[in-house]
Design a protein around this motif. Sequence first.
Motif, PDB file in Angstrom:
ATOM      1  N   ASN A  19       5.912   3.536   2.552  1.00 55.11           N
ATOM      2  CA  ASN A  19       4.701   4.352   2.546  1.00 55.11           C
ATOM      3  C   ASN A  19       3.894   3.876   3.754  1.00 55.11           C
ATOM      4  O   ASN A  19       3.018   3.037   3.628  1.00 55.11           O
ATOM      5  CB  ASN A  19       3.931   4.141   1.231  1.00 55.11           C
ATOM      6  CG  ASN A  19       2.580   4.830   1.235  1.00 55.11           C
ATOM      7  OD1 ASN A  19       2.335   5.735   2.048  1.00 55.11           O
ATOM      8  ND2 ASN A  19       1.687   4.406   0.352  1.00 55.11           N
ATOM      9  N   GLY A  79       6.161  -2.104   5.136  1.00 52.33           N
ATOM     10  CA  GLY A  79       4.708  -1.902   5.018  1.00 52.33           C
ATOM     11  C   GLY A  79       4.295  -2.076   3.569  1.00 52.33           C
ATOM     12  O   GLY A  79       3.723  -1.184   2.956  1.00 52.33           O
ATOM     13  N   ASP A  81       5.579  -6.649   6.027  1.00 55.14           N
ATOM     14  CA  ASP A  81       4.334  -6.055   6.514  1.00 55.14           C
ATOM     15  C   ASP A  81       3.984  -6.777   7.813  1.00 55.14           C
ATOM     16  O   ASP A  81       4.368  -7.931   8.006  1.00 55.14           O
ATOM     17  CB  ASP A  81       3.196  -6.230   5.495  1.00 55.14           C
ATOM     18  CG  ASP A  81       2.132  -5.163   5.641  1.00 55.14           C
ATOM     19  OD1 ASP A  81       2.051  -4.250   4.798  1.00 55.14           O
ATOM     20  OD2 ASP A  81       1.366  -5.216   6.638  1.00 55.14           O
ATOM     21  N   ASP A 129       6.987  -6.436  12.367  1.00 54.07           N
ATOM     22  CA  ASP A 129       6.539  -5.139  12.894  1.00 54.07           C
ATOM     23  C   ASP A 129       7.685  -4.162  12.620  1.00 54.07           C
ATOM     24  O   ASP A 129       8.708  -4.204  13.304  1.00 54.07           O
ATOM     25  CB  ASP A 129       6.257  -5.303  14.393  1.00 54.07           C
ATOM     26  CG  ASP A 129       5.804  -4.009  15.040  1.00 54.07           C
ATOM     27  OD1 ASP A 129       5.697  -2.979  14.334  1.00 54.07           O
ATOM     28  OD2 ASP A 129       5.572  -4.026  16.254  1.00 54.07           O
ATOM     29  N   TRP A 130       7.545  -3.367  11.574  1.00 55.59           N
ATOM     30  CA  TRP A 130       8.637  -2.554  11.014  1.00 55.59           C
ATOM     31  C   TRP A 130       9.920  -3.382  10.941  1.00 55.59           C
ATOM     32  O   TRP A 130       9.932  -4.387  10.274  1.00 55.59           O
ATOM     33  CB  TRP A 130       8.793  -1.217  11.747  1.00 55.59           C
ATOM     34  CG  TRP A 130       7.535  -0.367  11.661  1.00 55.59           C
ATOM     35  CD1 TRP A 130       6.899   0.292  12.667  1.00 55.59           C
ATOM     36  CD2 TRP A 130       6.732  -0.103  10.488  1.00 55.59           C
ATOM     37  NE1 TRP A 130       5.761   0.931  12.203  1.00 55.59           N
ATOM     38  CE2 TRP A 130       5.630   0.712  10.874  1.00 55.59           C
ATOM     39  CE3 TRP A 130       6.814  -0.471   9.153  1.00 55.59           C
ATOM     40  CZ2 TRP A 130       4.652   1.145   9.972  1.00 55.59           C
ATOM     41  CZ3 TRP A 130       5.836  -0.043   8.246  1.00 55.59           C
ATOM     42  CH2 TRP A 130       4.786   0.754   8.664  1.00 55.59           C
ATOM     43  N   ALA A 190      -3.770   0.358   7.659  1.00 49.47           N
ATOM     44  CA  ALA A 190      -2.905   0.828   6.570  1.00 49.47           C
ATOM     45  C   ALA A 190      -2.901   2.344   6.464  1.00 49.47           C
ATOM     46  O   ALA A 190      -2.070   2.919   5.760  1.00 49.47           O
ATOM     47  CB  ALA A 190      -3.377   0.231   5.253  1.00 49.47           C
TER      48      ALA A 190
HETATM   49  C1  LIG Z   1      -0.209   3.100   3.622  1.00 52.74           C
HETATM   50  S1  LIG Z   1      -0.152   1.333   3.529  1.00 52.74           S
HETATM   51  C2  LIG Z   1       0.998   1.164   2.198  1.00 52.74           C
HETATM   52  C3  LIG Z   1       0.847  -0.088   1.426  1.00 52.74           C
HETATM   53  C4  LIG Z   1       1.688  -0.113   0.146  1.00 52.74           C
HETATM   54  N1  LIG Z   1       3.101  -0.031   0.432  1.00 52.74           N
HETATM   55  C5  LIG Z   1       1.302   1.033  -0.758  1.00 52.74           C
HETATM   56  O1  LIG Z   1       2.122   1.944  -0.962  1.00 52.74           O
HETATM   57  O2  LIG Z   1       0.174   1.034  -1.279  1.00 52.74           O
HETATM   58  C6  LIG Z   1       0.791   0.955   4.981  1.00 52.74           C
HETATM   59  C7  LIG Z   1       1.146  -0.518   5.151  1.00 52.74           C
HETATM   60  O3  LIG Z   1       1.901  -0.629   6.375  1.00 52.74           O
HETATM   61  C8  LIG Z   1       1.518  -1.793   7.060  1.00 52.74           C
HETATM   62  N2  LIG Z   1       1.850  -1.599   8.477  1.00 52.74           N
HETATM   63  C9  LIG Z   1       1.179  -0.868   9.408  1.00 52.74           C
HETATM   64  N3  LIG Z   1       1.803  -0.930  10.603  1.00 52.74           N
HETATM   65  C10 LIG Z   1       2.893  -1.734  10.425  1.00 52.74           C
HETATM   66  C11 LIG Z   1       3.927  -2.171  11.285  1.00 52.74           C
HETATM   67  N4  LIG Z   1       3.966  -1.820  12.592  1.00 52.74           N
HETATM   68  N5  LIG Z   1       4.884  -2.970  10.773  1.00 52.74           N
HETATM   69  C12 LIG Z   1       4.859  -3.328   9.452  1.00 52.74           C
HETATM   70  N6  LIG Z   1       3.890  -2.949   8.591  1.00 52.74           N
HETATM   71  C13 LIG Z   1       2.927  -2.150   9.070  1.00 52.74           C
HETATM   72  C14 LIG Z   1       0.039  -1.941   6.780  1.00 52.74           C
HETATM   73  O4  LIG Z   1      -0.379  -3.283   6.963  1.00 52.74           O
HETATM   74  C15 LIG Z   1      -0.044  -1.454   5.336  1.00 52.74           C
HETATM   75  O5  LIG Z   1       0.064  -2.532   4.425  1.00 52.74           O
END
Ligand SMILES: C[S@@+](CC[C@H](N)C(=O)[O-])C[C@H]1O[C@@H](n2cnc3c(N)ncnc32)[C@H](O)[C@@H]1O
Length: 286
Positions: A189, A123, A146, A173-174, A212
């Motif tokens: 995060n 993410g 992401d 996706d994760w 996010a």
């Molecule tokens: C809280 S934000 C954190 C972004 C960055 N790492 C930071 O610390 O500012 C969560 C991130 O997880 C991504 N995300 C949400 N669901 C996801 C999934 N199922 N698989 C991968 N990434 C995902 C979102 O697109 C977002 O960029």
Amino acid sequence: MTEVPNIRQALLTGKHRLANLGDQATHECLILLQNVTQKTKVKLLAFDEELLEVEQYQRFIQLLERRAAGEPSAYIIEEKEFWSLPLKVTADVLIPRSDTELLVETALAVLANKQQANILDLGTGSGCIALALASELPQAQITACDRSPACLNIAQQNAKNLGLENISWHESDWFSALSVKPYDLIVSNPPYIAADDPDLASNVAEYEPTYALIAQDQGLADLNKIIQQAGDYLLEAGHLILEHGWQQAGQVQNALRQQGFSAIETRADLQGHERVSMAQYSSHVR
Ligand SMILES: C[S@@+](CC[C@H](N)C(=O)[O-])C[C@H]1O[C@@H](n2cnc3c(N)ncnc32)[C@H](O)[C@@H]1O
């Protein structure tokens, strides 16, 4: 002819317009003035009798109105500093928070004797965590993923602007697009706010991407998914470090324990809120 003020007068106008931000108002005005004048904060304050150009003042007023309407200044100027790195941010990515620097500090402490580690950032958003780690650990191999292609696009632009090349970027996706077991450290995060959380400030919810921020099961769904699968991707004695909500440490620790993680610890951020939990993987206790 339009009359233009000097920097000090522009700051006063801005401070008045953003009075609802209290002590933050001057800081926010300086961010906007830095953007329109391309001068440093120090120069703006040291030479505040200098006149602005007409276009600069008009642009400042435009940006000020957007800020007064609630838009975060990082989206207005499309930049936010994280770990002293200037990062491009757009409304597609979460604005990196200074609280998240605790996760970076924790990761660097864990890897103090392992500069060549394989690291996974789940993410990645703007890429802030992966980029901070890449800047500190040039010999590490970092995988950042992401689910959002728009986030990956911004993160890759940031890597290019900063000249950081030891990161590979993946739409996933994760863990779904990743191969198993090569990682010494997984950091994430993830979204961890419950949809009905009263702490979700209205301007955050209005401007920052909900994908996010918000997770099912009182904000725990993504944290739990990551904790359940992380063991398949961590090397023996590898670490998992997660940022979470300030009231979620107990639930995160329980989930880690249930998955057989050991050496579970939680660290508090500068406000004293329990913000980051870490744990070590052992295949024997699974
Ligand atoms: C809280 S934000 C954190 C972004 C960055 N790492 C930071 O610390 O500012 C969560 C991130 O997880 C991504 N995300 C949400 N669901 C996801 C999934 N199922 N698989 C991968 N990434 C995902 C979102 O697109 C977002 O960029």
